[in-house]
Design a protein around this motif. Structure first.
Motif, PDB file in Angstrom:
ATOM      1  N   ASN A  21       0.871  -1.165   0.013  1.00 48.13           N
ATOM      2  CA  ASN A  21       0.027  -0.001   0.089  1.00 48.13           C
ATOM      3  C   ASN A  21       0.598   1.273   0.107  1.00 48.13           C
ATOM      4  O   ASN A  21       0.200   2.529  -0.232  1.00 48.13           O
ATOM      5  N   PRO A  23       3.164   2.585  -1.930  1.00 51.12           N
ATOM      6  CA  PRO A  23       3.255   3.254  -3.090  1.00 51.12           C
ATOM      7  C   PRO A  23       1.910   4.273  -3.609  1.00 51.12           C
ATOM      8  O   PRO A  23       2.016   5.227  -3.848  1.00 51.12           O
ATOM      9  N   GLU A  24       0.689   3.578  -3.132  1.00 52.18           N
ATOM     10  CA  GLU A  24      -0.338   4.262  -3.333  1.00 52.18           C
ATOM     11  C   GLU A  24      -0.370   5.402  -2.264  1.00 52.18           C
ATOM     12  O   GLU A  24      -0.870   6.438  -3.018  1.00 52.18           O
ATOM     13  N   VAL A  26       1.811   7.086  -1.066  1.00 52.78           N
ATOM     14  CA  VAL A  26       2.936   8.279  -1.403  1.00 52.78           C
ATOM     15  C   VAL A  26       2.443   8.949  -2.717  1.00 52.78           C
ATOM     16  O   VAL A  26       2.278  10.229  -2.664  1.00 52.78           O
ATOM     17  N   ARG A  27       1.748   7.993  -3.536  1.00 50.77           N
ATOM     18  CA  ARG A  27       1.080   8.881  -4.834  1.00 50.77           C
ATOM     19  C   ARG A  27       0.123   9.744  -4.415  1.00 50.77           C
ATOM     20  O   ARG A  27      -0.329  10.895  -4.904  1.00 50.77           O
ATOM     21  N   GLY A  28      -0.895   9.184  -3.662  1.00 50.09           N
ATOM     22  CA  GLY A  28      -1.932  10.108  -2.974  1.00 50.09           C
ATOM     23  C   GLY A  28      -1.747  11.120  -2.201  1.00 50.09           C
ATOM     24  O   GLY A  28      -2.140  12.365  -2.525  1.00 50.09           O
ATOM     25  N   TYR A  29      -0.405  11.037  -1.329  1.00 47.43           N
ATOM     26  CA  TYR A  29       0.010  12.345  -0.719  1.00 47.43           C
ATOM     27  C   TYR A  29       0.598  13.618  -1.772  1.00 47.43           C
ATOM     28  O   TYR A  29       0.268  14.573  -1.606  1.00 47.43           O
ATOM     29  N   ALA A  30       1.218  12.753  -2.659  1.00 46.69           N
ATOM     30  CA  ALA A  30       1.770  13.724  -3.978  1.00 46.69           C
ATOM     31  C   ALA A  30       0.764  14.598  -4.545  1.00 46.69           C
ATOM     32  O   ALA A  30       0.978  15.554  -4.732  1.00 46.69           O
ATOM     33  N   LYS A  31      -0.337  13.708  -5.076  1.00 46.47           N
ATOM     34  CA  LYS A  31      -1.473  14.542  -5.689  1.00 46.47           C
ATOM     35  C   LYS A  31      -2.072  15.361  -4.826  1.00 46.47           C
ATOM     36  O   LYS A  31      -2.391  16.611  -5.093  1.00 46.47           O
TER      37      LYS A  31
END
Length: 116
Positions: A21, A23-24, A26-31
Motif C-alpha cells: 500500500n 506506493p499508493e 505516497v502517490r495520493g500524498y503527492a497528488k
C-alpha cells in the motif's frame, strides 16, 4: 532530515501502510500536495489581480507577509511536534524490540540457562 531520521520515517511508513500500500499512499500524498499547491497559487494570483485592480497592492502585500510569517510559525511548530512524536515512537519501538529480544533469548535458552 538525512540518514537515520529518513530511515526511521521510511520504517514507520512500511509498518503503518505495508509494502503493497505504500506506493499508493505516497502517490495520493503527492497528488494532494500538488492540488494544494495549485489551489494556493490560484488563490494567490486572484488576490494579486484584485489588488492591482483596486489599487490596494501595498496593504495586500503586508497582509500576505503577515500570513506567510504565521504559516512559517505553524510549519516550525508542526516540524517540532513531528520530531517529538518520532522520538517517542522510536523510544517505544526500542523498548518493545528489547522485550522481544529478551523473550527470544528466554525461549532459546529454555528452562535451564547455560552457564557461560
Amino acid at each position: 532530515m538525512f540518514g537515520g531520521e529518513f530511515f526511521f520515517i521510511i520504517l514507520i511508513a512500511f509498518l503503518l501502510f505495508g509494502t503493497k500500500n505504500l506506493p499508493e499512499v505516497v502517490r495520493g500524498y503527492a497528488k494532494f500536495m500538488a492540488t494544494l499547491k495549485n489551489a494556493t497559487n490560484e488563490i494567490k494570483s486572484e488576490i494579486q489581480k484584485s489588488a492591482d485592480i483596486d489599487g490596494i497592492n501595498s496593504s495586500i502585500q503586508q497582509i500576505t507577509s503577515s500570513v506567510t510569517q504565521e504559516v512559517e510559525k505553524v510549519k516550525e511548530s508542526v516540524a517540532t511536534d513531528t520530531g517529538a512524536i518520532g522520538q517517542q515512537v522510536l523510544k517505544q519501538t526500542t523498548e518493545e524490540v528489547g522485550a522481544i529480544q529478551q523473550n527470544i533469548e528466554d525461549i532459546v535458552e529454555g528452562p535451564i540457562k547455560r552457564q557461560k
